[in-house]
Design an enzyme around this catalytic site. Structure first.
Site, PDB file in Angstrom:
ATOM      1  N   ARG A 138       0.871  -1.252   0.030  1.00 27.00           N
ATOM      2  CA  ARG A 138      -0.093  -0.050   0.036  1.00 27.00           C
ATOM      3  C   ARG A 138       0.988   1.146   0.026  1.00 27.00           C
ATOM      4  NH1 ARG A 138      -4.477   1.148   4.546  1.00 27.00           N
ATOM      5  NH2 ARG A 138      -2.797   1.929   5.590  1.00 27.00           N
ATOM      6  N   THR A 154      -0.702   7.550  -1.049  1.00 23.47           N
ATOM      7  CA  THR A 154      -1.965   7.710  -1.754  1.00 23.47           C
ATOM      8  C   THR A 154      -2.903   6.423  -1.352  1.00 23.47           C
ATOM      9  OG1 THR A 154      -1.061   5.950  -3.548  1.00 23.47           O
ATOM     10  CG2 THR A 154      -0.591   8.186  -3.999  1.00 23.47           C
ATOM     11  N   ASP A 169      -0.127  -2.455  12.155  1.00 25.31           N
ATOM     12  CA  ASP A 169       0.399  -3.041  10.937  1.00 25.31           C
ATOM     13  C   ASP A 169       0.755  -4.701  10.996  1.00 25.31           C
ATOM     14  OD1 ASP A 169       2.050  -1.807   8.421  1.00 25.31           O
ATOM     15  OD2 ASP A 169       2.110  -4.020   8.701  1.00 25.31           O
ATOM     16  N   ASP A 207       4.092  -6.008   9.683  1.00 25.57           N
ATOM     17  CA  ASP A 207       5.197  -5.674  10.591  1.00 25.57           C
ATOM     18  C   ASP A 207       5.046  -6.301  11.976  1.00 25.57           C
ATOM     19  OD1 ASP A 207       6.583  -3.673   9.056  1.00 25.57           O
ATOM     20  OD2 ASP A 207       5.281  -1.968   9.936  1.00 25.57           O
TER      21      ASP A 207
END
Ligand code: PRP
Ligand code: URA
Ligand code: MG
Length: 210
Positions: free
Chosen positions: A105, A109, A201, A204
């Site tokens: 991602r 944006t 995340d 992560d």
């Protein structure tokens, strides 16, 4: 809202999700619990698989008993984080093939950028289950589904741990034909596109990269 979303309502699932949400959960526990949840989701997402009766002999008698029939399965992991769910799912579905779509991602944006694509050559003949722990804006999942449809896949389901309402809207607009199975529909996205309350995340936390 998407016409075909199932949110799993089970105390074991909710309990394990809480472990994932907790910021103090270590990487090794996080990975283990994702694998456990993924196995439970494999059970749930295959609930409507077709079966056929075959003759067998038990130690006691001859009988007819059901086995899975119909299209062969293929699991597709959206990398990286989707990889964390594959092991748990193949434990239950050992005959399934596994494909990979690499997407990240763009942090500015929030658009999905493809960097890898490898799926079985007969993917168009298979029942496909796409897995990614997070459905946030829905851009990654939508891009993955569009790519698979370009390859002729007609039978697809999407499985995630957490879904944001915004991601479900994207999927309703772009892939209303694809059933979604999630362990939780969370509240909303924050200004960085992270699911709230979420779990952070997923990539992560699975791989210890932050
Ligand atoms: O719905 P979206 O807004 O597209 O966000 C969800 C995506 O974000 C995460 O991947 P990420 O880009 O962090 O890549 P990673 O798995 O390599 O960490 C997650 O695993 C999804 O693929
Ligand atoms: O909350 C989020 C949103 C996107 N990707 C993640 O890993 N977590
Ligand atoms: Mg990530």
């Amino acid at each position: 809202m998407h016409p075909n979303v199932t949110e799993i309502d089970h105390p074991l699932m909710k309990h394990k999700l809480t472990i994932l949400r907790n910021a103090e959960t270590t990487t090794d526990n996080f990975r283990r619990v994702v694998r456990e949840i993924a196995a439970m989701m494999a059970y749930e997402v295959t609930r409507d698989l077709a079966t056929e009766m075959v003759p067998i002999t038990t130690p006691v008698a001859d009988c007819e008993a059901p086995v899975i029939s119909g299209k062969k399965l293929c699991l597709i992991a959206i990398m990286r984080a989707g990889n964390g769910m594959i092991d748990g799912m193949v434990e239950l579905l050992p005959g399934a093939r596994v494909g990979h779509i690499g997407l990240y991602r763009d942090p500015e944006t929030l658009e999905a950028v493809e960097y890898y694509y490898k799926v079985p050559s007969d993917i168009d003949e298979r029942q496909v289950i796409v897995v990614d722990p997070m459905l946030a804006t829905g851009n990654s999942a939508s891009a993955a589904l569009s790519r698979l449809k370009e390859d002729g896949v007609s039978s697809i389901k999407f499985v995630c741990l957490l879904a944001a309402p915004e991601g479900l809207e994207t999927m309703a607009r772009e892939h209303p034909d694809v059933p979604i199975l999630t362990a939780s529909i969370d509240s909303h996205l924050n200004e960085h596109g992270y699911i709230v309350p979420g779990l952070g995340d997923a990539g992560d936390r699975l791989f210890g990269t932050r």
